[in-house]
Write a protein that holds these residues in place. Structure first.
Motif, PDB file in Angstrom:
ATOM      1  N   GLN A 582     -35.799   6.973  -9.148  1.00 18.30           N
ATOM      2  CA  GLN A 582     -36.207   7.180  -7.745  1.00 18.30           C
ATOM      3  C   GLN A 582     -36.545   5.824  -7.113  1.00 18.30           C
ATOM      4  O   GLN A 582     -37.271   5.034  -7.714  1.00 18.30           O
ATOM      5  N   ASP A 583     -36.016   5.546  -5.848  1.00 15.53           N
ATOM      6  CA  ASP A 583     -36.278   4.296  -5.120  1.00 15.53           C
ATOM      7  C   ASP A 583     -37.337   4.544  -4.073  1.00 15.53           C
ATOM      8  O   ASP A 583     -37.170   5.382  -3.187  1.00 15.53           O
ATOM      9  N   LEU A 584     -38.480   3.818  -4.193  1.00 11.89           N
ATOM     10  CA  LEU A 584     -39.634   4.018  -3.306  1.00 11.89           C
ATOM     11  C   LEU A 584     -39.918   2.761  -2.485  1.00 11.89           C
ATOM     12  O   LEU A 584     -41.038   2.567  -1.990  1.00 11.89           O
ATOM     13  N   THR A 585     -38.917   1.885  -2.261  1.00  7.82           N
ATOM     14  CA  THR A 585     -39.187   0.595  -1.637  1.00  7.82           C
ATOM     15  C   THR A 585     -38.967   0.610  -0.141  1.00  7.82           C
ATOM     16  O   THR A 585     -39.211  -0.418   0.534  1.00  7.82           O
ATOM     17  N   ASP A 586     -38.561   1.703   0.450  1.00 11.43           N
ATOM     18  CA  ASP A 586     -38.346   1.731   1.902  1.00 11.43           C
ATOM     19  C   ASP A 586     -38.781   3.080   2.440  1.00 11.43           C
ATOM     20  O   ASP A 586     -37.981   3.950   2.769  1.00 11.43           O
ATOM     21  N   ILE A 587     -40.110   3.260   2.485  1.00 12.97           N
ATOM     22  CA  ILE A 587     -40.712   4.516   2.927  1.00 12.97           C
ATOM     23  C   ILE A 587     -41.440   4.266   4.224  1.00 12.97           C
ATOM     24  O   ILE A 587     -42.106   3.248   4.385  1.00 12.97           O
ATOM     25  N   ARG A 588     -41.350   5.136   5.221  1.00 18.71           N
ATOM     26  CA  ARG A 588     -42.002   4.997   6.515  1.00 18.71           C
ATOM     27  C   ARG A 588     -43.330   5.721   6.526  1.00 18.71           C
ATOM     28  O   ARG A 588     -43.509   6.722   5.816  1.00 18.71           O
ATOM     29  N   THR A 589     -44.244   5.134   7.321  1.00 21.66           N
ATOM     30  CA  THR A 589     -45.539   5.799   7.474  1.00 21.66           C
ATOM     31  C   THR A 589     -45.334   7.190   8.026  1.00 21.66           C
ATOM     32  O   THR A 589     -44.414   7.439   8.810  1.00 21.66           O
ATOM     33  N   GLY A 590     -46.205   8.084   7.604  1.00 24.97           N
ATOM     34  CA  GLY A 590     -46.133   9.480   8.031  1.00 24.97           C
ATOM     35  C   GLY A 590     -45.177  10.311   7.201  1.00 24.97           C
ATOM     36  O   GLY A 590     -45.037  11.507   7.405  1.00 24.97           O
ATOM     37  N   THR A 591     -44.540   9.663   6.179  1.00 24.34           N
ATOM     38  CA  THR A 591     -43.576  10.381   5.348  1.00 24.34           C
ATOM     39  C   THR A 591     -44.283  10.943   4.103  1.00 24.34           C
ATOM     40  O   THR A 591     -45.143  10.284   3.523  1.00 24.34           O
ATOM     41  N   GLN A 592     -43.832  12.147   3.696  1.00 22.54           N
ATOM     42  CA  GLN A 592     -44.277  12.740   2.417  1.00 22.54           C
ATOM     43  C   GLN A 592     -43.076  12.712   1.483  1.00 22.54           C
ATOM     44  O   GLN A 592     -42.020  13.241   1.799  1.00 22.54           O
ATOM     45  N   VAL A 593     -43.302  12.131   0.272  1.00 19.46           N
ATOM     46  CA  VAL A 593     -42.211  11.925  -0.671  1.00 19.46           C
ATOM     47  C   VAL A 593     -42.501  12.713  -1.953  1.00 19.46           C
ATOM     48  O   VAL A 593     -43.586  12.578  -2.550  1.00 19.46           O
ATOM     49  N   GLU A 594     -41.534  13.535  -2.402  1.00 20.68           N
ATOM     50  CA  GLU A 594     -41.651  14.268  -3.673  1.00 20.68           C
ATOM     51  C   GLU A 594     -41.350  13.309  -4.815  1.00 20.68           C
ATOM     52  O   GLU A 594     -40.321  12.618  -4.797  1.00 20.68           O
ATOM     53  N   LEU A 595     -42.211  13.216  -5.853  1.00 19.34           N
ATOM     54  CA  LEU A 595     -42.045  12.342  -7.009  1.00 19.34           C
ATOM     55  C   LEU A 595     -41.222  13.094  -8.055  1.00 19.34           C
ATOM     56  O   LEU A 595     -41.528  14.250  -8.410  1.00 19.34           O
ATOM     57  N   THR A 596     -40.160  12.486  -8.678  1.00 17.47           N
ATOM     58  CA  THR A 596     -39.180  13.208  -9.499  1.00 17.47           C
ATOM     59  C   THR A 596     -39.069  12.714 -10.927  1.00 17.47           C
ATOM     60  O   THR A 596     -38.072  12.974 -11.616  1.00 17.47           O
ATOM     61  N   ALA A 597     -40.047  11.987 -11.474  1.00 16.79           N
ATOM     62  CA  ALA A 597     -39.973  11.526 -12.865  1.00 16.79           C
ATOM     63  C   ALA A 597     -40.010  12.732 -13.802  1.00 16.79           C
ATOM     64  O   ALA A 597     -40.691  13.723 -13.543  1.00 16.79           O
ATOM     65  N   THR A 598     -39.252  12.685 -14.986  1.00 18.85           N
ATOM     66  CA  THR A 598     -39.234  13.753 -16.009  1.00 18.85           C
ATOM     67  C   THR A 598     -39.408  13.132 -17.376  1.00 18.85           C
ATOM     68  O   THR A 598     -39.171  11.938 -17.577  1.00 18.85           O
ATOM     69  N   ALA A 599     -39.832  14.006 -18.378  1.00 17.46           N
ATOM     70  CA  ALA A 599     -39.970  13.584 -19.778  1.00 17.46           C
ATOM     71  C   ALA A 599     -38.904  14.296 -20.581  1.00 17.46           C
ATOM     72  O   ALA A 599     -38.577  15.457 -20.317  1.00 17.46           O
ATOM     73  N   THR A 600     -38.348  13.582 -21.590  1.00 15.78           N
ATOM     74  CA  THR A 600     -37.297  14.193 -22.421  1.00 15.78           C
ATOM     75  C   THR A 600     -37.843  15.385 -23.207  1.00 15.78           C
ATOM     76  O   THR A 600     -37.086  16.234 -23.674  1.00 15.78           O
ATOM     77  N   SER A 601     -39.155  15.461 -23.399  1.00 16.06           N
ATOM     78  CA  SER A 601     -39.759  16.616 -24.106  1.00 16.06           C
ATOM     79  C   SER A 601     -39.855  17.843 -23.222  1.00 16.06           C
ATOM     80  O   SER A 601     -40.097  18.945 -23.689  1.00 16.06           O
ATOM     81  N   GLY A 602     -39.679  17.642 -21.863  1.00 17.83           N
ATOM     82  CA  GLY A 602     -39.871  18.740 -20.931  1.00 17.83           C
ATOM     83  C   GLY A 602     -41.308  18.942 -20.552  1.00 17.83           C
ATOM     84  O   GLY A 602     -41.624  19.860 -19.799  1.00 17.83           O
ATOM     85  N   LEU A 603     -42.220  18.101 -21.096  1.00 17.48           N
ATOM     86  CA  LEU A 603     -43.633  18.232 -20.756  1.00 17.48           C
ATOM     87  C   LEU A 603     -43.861  17.702 -19.356  1.00 17.48           C
ATOM     88  O   LEU A 603     -43.110  16.835 -18.869  1.00 17.48           O
TER      89      LEU A 603
END
Length: 734
Positions: A582-603
């Motif tokens: 996920q690229d988070l280097t060009d986000i505008r104020t007032g924006t809500q961003v969903e974070l999408t990191a995952t673990a190979t264990s599924g945890l």
């Protein structure tokens, strides 16, 4: 007193003049009135002329062809008349009032049928000294019948006691005299002769001649009439009741005896007491004796009883001397019955046979048992032994002869059983042992003249199973030997089956399980195993980290059983890593961003953001978001800490760059106008209630419009939703 007599005389004269007018007819100088009633009867009455001297009244009189019975002396019929005597008829029943008062009669005889005498009937009859009553019943008296001058007068009757108790006669009780008094008791004892009766004549002025007929001599109660004839011509029938009691007749019963079981003998007796040369021929039936003794009656003494019935009219039998029937013991012969018993047993209860028993008896019913003797004991060897008997007492029998018997001691049964035993497959047979059932007298196997042996088909190489152990060959004098097979059980040998230990990582499949064996005999190996074991382990691919037993079972072999030793499956933790593209280097104020990191264990991934004025991280329904409200840069970290089945993952960091964007974004609607100034929300032209929500949807402010411009001051920066008049706007406060 003279005045009274003149009055009575005047009354009598007046009555006489009246009576002279009242008679119905006259016959032979006696006047009569006809009585009312169906039968023609008359009463004697007074008439035209007074009666004088002796008057004899007939029993009947005929007038104008009709015969009348004279039954009554009318009232005042002879009153005051100069009569000296009168004969009354036997038909007379009634003497009227004043009938004979003031007459000169000296005696009078009342006939048997007279039943009534009226008042004053014999008043002032001063010369009347003797009154004779002939009846068995006594006439009723009215008042003052013999009122005056009666103290020297006597009334002669058959039964003074009875007369004295009849109506009003008790007034004259002292003047009543019984014709005759019988001197002796009226009871006699039978003698065969008529009893002699003695009596006393109480009419002392006259001689008495007593005669009777039909005087009885037999026993019983009898009544006869004595005809008493006195010298003055008086005749009276005097009844006499007497009892002749039966003469006592003594019975002496003779003694008798018999043997037990025999019929009773004839019973005899002697009679004493007959009179007048009489004997048993006067009996109505023979004298009866009885005894309560029968063929089956026990030895003893039984009284002979006399049946005291009425055997004869004139005799009463009674028991003078009791006799007894004595039952004596019967002689019998006793024989000891032959008996058989086993060696080692106690002698049996000996039995006996009897010759001479009576009454279908099967035993003499001993009161004292026989004494039995023999040399045989429980320890005596097999053989024949003499048995004798003596003594004994029985109630009804005498033992006159004893005959001996035999006791046969026979071999006792002895069972020799081969003792069952057990060994495992591949072993040699052990020496066989025996079990003995039936030894007596503390005998043991040493009492045998030859010890037993045994054989079996099983060898060390024989398969597991059961084999007969067959005993044979024993001998003994006192025992009859039989055999019982035992069982040799060849049990399977035991193999130790050991399951190997294995390990794997969580999430991998189970490896193949193995087993090793130890314990084969007879140089055998795994080829003897017919069915290989099955394995069971509760751990699957995704079973938690840990140690799990591996259980083997189900193996089969002809000669082996299996003893299993479990193995262990060890499951270790697995590794994991975080994937975040996920690229988070060009986000505008007032924006809500969903974070999408995952673990190979599924945890699940957790995020970490340090203190800043650029953004915040929040979680909604399991998803993490960045709320970007300020311009700037900040680093955000993704992490997964692991659990019981996974190790922790290596953390990843990303740079968040937020650039300036519009601070107000209209969401819906046209007016009013919403602006922000730092941490103040400005609402221009609101005409309805104003609500402020945070990004989670929570109401944080609820404000009413304050004129044209409404100012809402917030406590902290962030992104908020402002709602009024069916419109919503998103604002960012720094």
């Amino acid at each position: 007193m003279k005045t009274f007599r003149i009055g009575l005389l005047a009354i009598a004269m007046l009555w006489g003049s009246i009576a002279s007018w009242g008679y119905d007819f006259e016959v032979d100088g006696i006047y009569y009135n006809v009585n009312s009633g169906a039968e023609p009867t008359v009463s004697v009455t007074s008439g035209d002329a007074a009666y004088q001297g002796h008057v004899s009244i007939p029993e009947s009189v005929t007038y104008e062809g009709i015969t009348y019975t004279v039954t009554k002396i009318g009232d005042n019929a002879f009153s005051y008349d100069d009569i000296t005597s009168v004969d009354l008829p036997s038909t007379l029943v009634n003497i009227g009032t004043g009938a004979f008062q003031y007459t000169k009669i000296t005696s009078i005889i009342f006939p048997e049928k007279l039943n009534y005498i009226g008042a004053l009937a014999f008043d002032n009859c001063e010369q009347l000294k003797e009154v004779f009553l002939l009846g068995d019943e006594y006439p009723a008296l009215y008042s003052y019948c013999f009122e005056r001058n009666y103290f020297s007068r006597k009334f002669y009757v058959k039964d003074k006691d009875k007369c004295s108790k009849t109506s009003r006669w008790y007034w004259y009780e002292d003047a009543i005299v019984q014709y005759v008094t019988f001197d002796n008791s009226n009871e006699f004892t039978y003698t065969g002769q008529v009893p002699e009766v003695n009596y006393t004549n109480n009419l002392t002025f006259y001689e008495l001649n007593m005669q009777t007929e039909n005087m009885q001599k037999n026993a019983g109660t009898h009544t006869v009439n004595f005809r008493a004839r006195y010298s003055n011509g008086l005749e009276v029938d005097i009844p006499y009741t007497y009892t002749i009691n039966q003469a006592p007749l003594a019975v002496e019963i003779h003694e008798a005896e018999k043997i037990y079981g025999d019929p009773n003998p004839s019973l005899t007796y002697t009679l004493t007491g007959f009179v007048n040369n009489e004997d048993e021929s006067v009996f109505r039936k023979p004298l009866q004796l009885s005894v309560y003794c029968f063929r089956g009656s026990d030895v003893g003494e039984y009284p002979i009883n006399l049946n005291t019935e009425d055997y004869a009219e004139n005799y009463k039998v009674y028991l003078y001397k009791q006799g007894y029937l004595r039952v004596k013991k019967a002689p019998i012969t006793v024989k000891v019955n032959d008996q058989t018993r086993l060696y080692g047993d106690s002698n049996p209860q000996f039995t006996f046979s009897f010759e001479g028993l009576k009454n279908d008896d099967t035993t003499p019913n001993l009161t004292v048992d026989f004494k039995v003797s023999t040399t045989a004991k429980a320890t005596s060897e097999v053989g024949i032994y003499d048995v004798t008997a003596s003594g004994g007492v029985a109630k009804n029998y005498e033992f006159t002869e004893f005959q001996g018997g035999k006791l046969f001691v026979t071999q006792a049964p002895l069972i020799i059983e081969a003792q069952s035993s057990t060994r495992t497959y591949g072993s040699e047979n052990a020496p066989f042992k025996f079990i003995y059932s039936g030894f007596k007298n503390n005998d043991t196997a040493t009492s045998l003249t030859r010890l037993p042996e045994a054989t079996t088909d099983a060898t060390a190489a024989s398969d597991a199973g059961s084999y007969s152990i067959v005993p044979y060959g024993a001998e003994a004098k006192n025992y009859n030997i039989s055999y019982k097979n035992g069982t040799l059980t060849v049990q399977k040998a035991t193999l130790l089956a050991t399951v190997g230990n294995v390990s794997r990582t969580y999430g991998e499949k189970n490896p193949d399980f193995t087993v090793t064996y130890s314990g084969f005999v007879n140089q055998e190996d795994e080829s003897e195993i017919l069915i290989r074991p099955q394995f069971n382990c509760k751990a699957g691919q995704w079973t938690d980290v840990g140690s799990y037993p591996i259980v083997a079972s189900g193996a089969e072999a002809t000669n082996y059983t299996f003893n299993y030793q479990n193995g262990v499956l060890t499951i270790g933790k697995a590794t994991q890593e975080i994937l975040w593209e996920q690229d988070l280097t060009d986000i505008r104020t007032g924006t809500q961003v969903e974070l999408t990191a995952t673990a190979t264990s599924g945890l699940p991934i957790e995020y970490e953001l340090g203190a800043n004025d650029v953004a915040t991280v929040y979680e909604a329904n399991g998803t993490y978001y960045l709320d970007c409200y300020g311009v700037g840069e900040v680093y955000i970290k993704a992490k997964q800490q692991g659990n019981q089945n996974y190790y922790s993952a290596v953390r990843l960091s990303k740079k968040l760059v937020v650039n300036d964007g519009s601070s107000i974004g209209a969401v819906t609607g046209d007016a009013p106008l919403i602006t922000v100034d730092k941490r103040i929300i400005k609402v221009n032209g609101a005409k309805a209630q104003i609500q402020v929500y945070d990004t989670t949807g929570r109401l944080v402010k609820n404000v009413s419009p304050a004129g044209k411009l409404t100012l809402i001051e917030m406590a902290k920066p962030g992104i908020f939703i402002v709602h009024t008049q069916s419109m919503s706007s998103k604002v960012v406060l720094r």
